[in-house]
Scaffold this motif. Structure first.
Motif, mmCIF file in Angstrom:
data_model
loop_
_atom_site.group_PDB
_atom_site.id
_atom_site.type_symbol
_atom_site.label_atom_id
_atom_site.label_comp_id
_atom_site.label_asym_id
_atom_site.label_seq_id
_atom_site.Cartn_x
_atom_site.Cartn_y
_atom_site.Cartn_z
ATOM 1 N N ARG A 56 -17.243 67.504 48.680
ATOM 2 C CA ARG A 56 -17.707 68.945 47.854
ATOM 3 C C ARG A 56 -18.975 69.245 47.920
ATOM 4 O O ARG A 56 -19.574 70.540 46.964
ATOM 5 C CB ARG A 56 -16.529 68.592 46.873
ATOM 6 N N SER A 57 -19.754 68.123 47.524
ATOM 7 C CA SER A 57 -21.060 68.222 47.432
ATOM 8 C C SER A 57 -21.742 69.621 48.660
ATOM 9 O O SER A 57 -23.207 69.609 48.462
ATOM 10 C CB SER A 57 -21.893 67.434 47.903
ATOM 11 N N VAL A 58 -21.326 69.943 49.560
ATOM 12 C CA VAL A 58 -22.431 69.832 50.750
ATOM 13 C C VAL A 58 -21.363 71.504 50.821
ATOM 14 O O VAL A 58 -22.405 72.817 50.515
ATOM 15 C CB VAL A 58 -21.187 69.769 52.362
ATOM 16 N N VAL A 59 -20.109 72.083 49.940
ATOM 17 C CA VAL A 59 -19.608 73.251 50.123
ATOM 18 C C VAL A 59 -19.758 74.249 48.881
ATOM 19 O O VAL A 59 -19.502 75.672 48.182
ATOM 20 C CB VAL A 59 -17.780 73.042 50.277
ATOM 21 N N GLN A 60 -19.819 73.277 47.420
ATOM 22 C CA GLN A 60 -20.844 73.899 46.313
ATOM 23 C C GLN A 60 -21.194 72.529 45.925
ATOM 24 O O GLN A 60 -21.006 72.080 44.238
ATOM 25 C CB GLN A 60 -18.891 74.277 45.722
ATOM 26 N N PRO A 61 -22.440 72.708 45.945
ATOM 27 C CA PRO A 61 -22.997 72.182 45.585
ATOM 28 C C PRO A 61 -23.332 72.077 43.944
ATOM 29 O O PRO A 61 -23.806 70.356 43.352
ATOM 30 C CB PRO A 61 -24.203 72.520 45.885
ATOM 31 N N SER A 62 -23.291 72.903 43.053
ATOM 32 C CA SER A 62 -23.732 73.227 41.705
ATOM 33 C C SER A 62 -21.420 72.303 41.387
ATOM 34 O O SER A 62 -21.977 71.851 40.392
ATOM 35 C CB SER A 62 -23.434 75.166 41.966
ATOM 36 N N ALA A 63 -20.734 71.826 41.732
ATOM 37 C CA ALA A 63 -19.619 71.577 41.165
ATOM 38 C C ALA A 63 -20.390 70.070 41.146
ATOM 39 O O ALA A 63 -19.241 69.741 39.953
ATOM 40 C CB ALA A 63 -18.797 71.410 42.299
ATOM 41 N N SER A 64 -21.198 69.779 41.921
ATOM 42 C CA SER A 64 -21.010 68.223 42.151
ATOM 43 C C SER A 64 -22.202 67.691 40.663
ATOM 44 O O SER A 64 -22.316 66.815 40.483
ATOM 45 C CB SER A 64 -21.720 67.741 43.279
ATOM 46 N N ALA A 65 -23.064 68.484 39.965
ATOM 47 C CA ALA A 65 -23.868 68.572 39.349
ATOM 48 C C ALA A 65 -23.105 68.785 37.792
ATOM 49 O O ALA A 65 -23.555 68.259 36.808
ATOM 50 C CB ALA A 65 -25.277 69.093 39.197
ATOM 51 N N THR A 66 -21.779 69.172 37.845
ATOM 52 C CA THR A 66 -21.518 69.752 36.123
ATOM 53 C C THR A 66 -20.159 68.508 36.195
ATOM 54 O O THR A 66 -19.195 68.711 36.943
ATOM 55 C CB THR A 66 -21.067 71.455 36.346
ATOM 56 N N PRO A 67 -20.153 68.697 34.952
ATOM 57 C CA PRO A 67 -18.957 67.145 34.897
ATOM 58 C C PRO A 67 -17.903 67.782 34.473
ATOM 59 O O PRO A 67 -17.447 68.507 34.418
ATOM 60 C CB PRO A 67 -18.998 65.985 33.678
ATOM 61 N N ALA A 68 -16.637 67.498 34.757
ATOM 62 C CA ALA A 68 -15.235 67.670 34.976
ATOM 63 C C ALA A 68 -15.132 67.741 33.321
ATOM 64 O O ALA A 68 -15.913 66.827 31.948
ATOM 65 C CB ALA A 68 -13.984 66.742 35.401
ATOM 66 N N GLY A 69 -14.526 68.923 32.477
ATOM 67 C CA GLY A 69 -14.445 68.675 31.441
ATOM 68 C C GLY A 69 -13.279 69.790 30.526
ATOM 69 O O GLY A 69 -13.056 70.090 29.966
#
Length: 191
Positions: free
Chosen positions: A178-191
């Motif tokens: 996930r951090s490779v294909v969509q780096p922005s999702a790694s910084a965004t917490p779930a919720g």
């Protein structure tokens, strides 16, 4: 919502027969969606990242084994990995060097929104939602093989292994890809 319920019911039926058949049904266009055809072609975009870019060796070290990438791997027909390969996705397979029966398979597809929605709906109906994947994610365990699915839109990530006995077992793999294909999702917490 009646139409969405019907779509979910159809998607669940397709998932039950073969999880990957849902991709065919959501291609849209002029095809009937019932079976893949040579003229219909893939609906996904080519995944440019290599296997070692998608899942670096250090991401696998958490399992306490050394893994080797199997460049000659062909996914079993009808599996999600096989369908992802048909959609110009990337399929990667690693074997533990000390035990060839311990493997990790990762497949990534870049799909149109409608296809992703149908896949998400089908997996939602099946259950096994995993909020810790930081994107919409699901987990199932069948015959000792764990399967994790995560949607870092427009990417569908699926990973399978006997090492994945619960959702957290697949977390390092899902997070790395996930951090490779969509780096922005790694910084965004779930919720």
């Amino acid at each position: 919502m009646t139409t969405r319920s019907r779509v979910r019911a159809i998607s669940v039926a397709l998932l039950t027969v073969s999880a990957s058949v849902a991709l065919v049904g959501c291609s849209g266009g002029g095809s009937d969606g019932a079976t893949p055809s040579a003229t219909a072609g893939p609906i996904g975009k080519r995944v440019a990242q290599t296997c070692t870019e998608l899942l670096p060796a250090d991401a696998l070290s958490v399992y306490g084994k050394t893994f080797t990438l199997d460049d000659d791997f062909t996914p079993e027909k009808g599996t999600p990995a096989a369908r992802i390969a048909e959609q110009r996705g990337r399929v990667c397979h690693w074997s533990a060097t000390d035990d060839a029966s311990t493997t990790i398979t990762v497949a990534v597809a870049d799909l149109p929104e409608k296809s992703l929605t149908n896949l998400k709906d089908a997996l939602y109906e099946r259950g096994g939602s995993v909020p810790t994947y930081r994107v919409e994610g699901y987990f199932s365990l069948t015959d000792g093989v764990g399967r994790a699915d995560a949607f870092a839109d427009p990417y569908w990530i699926t990973a399978t292994s006997t090492l994945f006995t619960e959702p957290g077992g697949a977390q390092p793999v899902v997070d790395a890809v996930r951090s490779v294909v969509q780096p922005s999702a790694s910084a965004t917490p779930a919720g």
